[in-house]
Design an enzyme around this catalytic site. Sequence first.
Site, PDB file in Angstrom:
ATOM      1  N   LYS A  34      35.200 -71.565  40.353  1.00 36.72           N
ATOM      2  CA  LYS A  34      34.489 -70.381  39.852  1.00 36.72           C
ATOM      3  C   LYS A  34      33.607 -69.762  40.925  1.00 36.72           C
ATOM      4  O   LYS A  34      33.431 -68.548  40.973  1.00 36.72           O
ATOM      5  CB  LYS A  34      33.681 -70.720  38.595  1.00 36.72           C
ATOM      6  CG  LYS A  34      34.575 -70.931  37.381  1.00 36.72           C
ATOM      7  CD  LYS A  34      33.814 -70.917  36.073  1.00 36.72           C
ATOM      8  CE  LYS A  34      34.775 -71.044  34.897  1.00 36.72           C
ATOM      9  NZ  LYS A  34      34.112 -71.313  33.628  1.00 36.72           N
TER      10      LYS A  34
ATOM     11  N   LYS B 168      46.479 -72.811  36.102  1.00 31.47           N
ATOM     12  CA  LYS B 168      46.460 -73.015  34.647  1.00 31.47           C
ATOM     13  C   LYS B 168      46.302 -71.678  33.921  1.00 31.47           C
ATOM     14  O   LYS B 168      45.717 -70.733  34.458  1.00 31.47           O
ATOM     15  CB  LYS B 168      45.356 -73.994  34.249  1.00 31.47           C
ATOM     16  CG  LYS B 168      44.000 -73.367  34.079  1.00 31.47           C
ATOM     17  CD  LYS B 168      43.031 -74.285  33.372  1.00 31.47           C
ATOM     18  CE  LYS B 168      41.771 -73.520  33.046  1.00 31.47           C
ATOM     19  NZ  LYS B 168      41.575 -73.185  31.655  1.00 31.47           N
TER      20      LYS B 168
ATOM     21  N   LYS C   3      41.744 -67.678  30.156  1.00 32.53           N
ATOM     22  CA  LYS C   3      41.256 -66.446  29.520  1.00 32.53           C
ATOM     23  C   LYS C   3      40.693 -65.466  30.524  1.00 32.53           C
ATOM     24  O   LYS C   3      40.636 -64.280  30.272  1.00 32.53           O
ATOM     25  CB  LYS C   3      40.084 -66.769  28.597  1.00 32.53           C
ATOM     26  CG  LYS C   3      40.367 -67.631  27.460  1.00 32.53           C
ATOM     27  CD  LYS C   3      39.177 -67.518  26.507  1.00 32.53           C
ATOM     28  CE  LYS C   3      38.875 -68.836  25.865  1.00 32.53           C
ATOM     29  NZ  LYS C   3      37.745 -69.532  26.467  1.00 32.53           N
TER      30      LYS C   3
HETATM   31  P1  ADP Z   1      39.676 -70.844  29.631  1.00 34.51           P
HETATM   32  O1  ADP Z   1      39.747 -71.757  30.813  1.00 34.51           O
HETATM   33  O2  ADP Z   1      40.961 -70.214  29.312  1.00 34.51           O
HETATM   34  O3  ADP Z   1      38.524 -69.881  29.693  1.00 34.51           O
HETATM   35  P2  ADP Z   1      38.051 -72.615  28.057  1.00 34.51           P
HETATM   36  O4  ADP Z   1      37.416 -73.021  29.341  1.00 34.51           O
HETATM   37  O5  ADP Z   1      37.169 -71.946  27.053  1.00 34.51           O
HETATM   38  O6  ADP Z   1      39.339 -71.754  28.385  1.00 34.51           O
HETATM   39  O7  ADP Z   1      38.718 -73.889  27.419  1.00 34.51           O
HETATM   40  C1  ADP Z   1      38.719 -74.229  26.058  1.00 34.51           C
HETATM   41  C2  ADP Z   1      39.532 -75.490  25.844  1.00 34.51           C
HETATM   42  O8  ADP Z   1      40.913 -75.238  26.138  1.00 34.51           O
HETATM   43  C3  ADP Z   1      39.133 -76.644  26.755  1.00 34.51           C
HETATM   44  O9  ADP Z   1      39.271 -77.866  26.050  1.00 34.51           O
HETATM   45  C4  ADP Z   1      40.144 -76.580  27.869  1.00 34.51           C
HETATM   46  O10 ADP Z   1      40.353 -77.822  28.510  1.00 34.51           O
HETATM   47  C5  ADP Z   1      41.389 -76.130  27.138  1.00 34.51           C
HETATM   48  N1  ADP Z   1      42.286 -75.374  28.018  1.00 34.51           N
HETATM   49  C6  ADP Z   1      41.965 -74.246  28.708  1.00 34.51           C
HETATM   50  N2  ADP Z   1      43.019 -73.795  29.401  1.00 34.51           N
HETATM   51  C7  ADP Z   1      44.033 -74.669  29.162  1.00 34.51           C
HETATM   52  C8  ADP Z   1      45.396 -74.741  29.593  1.00 34.51           C
HETATM   53  N3  ADP Z   1      45.901 -73.822  30.406  1.00 34.51           N
HETATM   54  N4  ADP Z   1      46.160 -75.760  29.149  1.00 34.51           N
HETATM   55  C9  ADP Z   1      45.642 -76.701  28.314  1.00 34.51           C
HETATM   56  N5  ADP Z   1      44.372 -76.685  27.865  1.00 34.51           N
HETATM   57  C10 ADP Z   1      43.566 -75.690  28.274  1.00 34.51           C
END
Ligand code: ADP
Length: 325
Positions: free
Chosen positions: A110, A192, A195
């Site tokens: 980040k 990965k 969002k």
């Molecule tokens: P993002 O990274 O998309 O902003 P968050 O950080 O809010 O999402 O993550 C929310 C939950 O979803 C966490 O438990 C995170 O480990 C899981 N998560 C986020 N992206 C993935 C992914 N690409 N595959 C599997 N789990 C994910």
Amino acid sequence: MRILSGIQPTGEIHLGNYLGALKQWISLQNENECIFFVADLHSLTVPYNPKTLQKSIIEKVISYIAAGLDPEKVTIFVQSHIKEHTELAWLLNTICPLSELERMTQYKDKAKKFKSNINAGLLDYPVLMASDILLYKSEGVPVGRDQTQHVELARTLARKFNQKFGKTFVEPKDILPKQGAKIMSLTDPKKKMSKTDSSQSYISLFEDPESIKKKIMSATTDSGKGIKFDPIKKPGISNLLTIYSLLSDKPIKEVEKAFKGEGYAALKKSLADLVIEFLEPFRKKQKEMAQREVYIKEILTRGKDKAQRIAEITLQEVKEKMGLI
Ligand code: ADP
Ligand code: TRP
């Protein structure tokens, strides 16, 4: 077991969040005491719009329920409604080595992505997350793979606190799905699904069928042909196979067999149909819940009261042990 997890409110909940985290929350809710929250304080560490934050928070609660969480069985609340999260985070800060925070992968990623906004909160993010977890003496934390390093820190801090001040915290463990702990981006399968990336790279849980089709048909695939699961040589196709396998409940081997001799387009088309059908009930429930704002607010008030009671007791105990009372 007491289970706890959260998702940040900014951005849309996508298939990665569902397969990595939410799906596990839903299957854990029947046999365990579950606490789920919207991690709004965490989302302030990267650029966001204060005017739309409230709306995003409510939308996440709607998403949780639309995806299958039963508000009669689980506690749902908003992180910033319970002031003990930030208070405990400060106390834990005083026992957290700076070096532990500086080596966190998410912080490094980040800091690179938001170069002009490397704030102290971004570095301290995992301590607030440890506070979220330890405040409720949570035993299991269902998350995707990207969060395991943070849960590990929560465990380290629990152990350290207990050694220094006497047994207080439970050492939490992460709960990862066997498959789907890291769903990859549709546009760059080496990263990965997230969002905070362009909307072409993920599929929202409530996306309309046309858009799902477009995104899957134009997903980045690998050179060569052959539908084979090989995350190193074929990250794009392997990601699509993983999603296919999880949504159809068929082992990857079986999916590979079904598409033997077919081209990438056949797999994509079939996957698009599968995703559209799988997400149909989610879209319906989301529309229904979006009309019930009073009910959603009620759930949050109930959740807040319940969480508050637990949080107060833990914080009191922590302050006493630390010599503050
Ligand atoms: P993002 O990274 O998309 O902003 P968050 O950080 O809010 O999402 O993550 C929310 C939950 O979803 C966490 O438990 C995170 O480990 C899981 N998560 C986020 N992206 C993935 C992914 N690409 N595959 C599997 N789990 C994910
Ligand atoms: N950091 C997590 C994420 O981005 C969200 C989160 C905040 C969380 N506090 C938590 C997850 C406590 C599990 C437990 O995905």
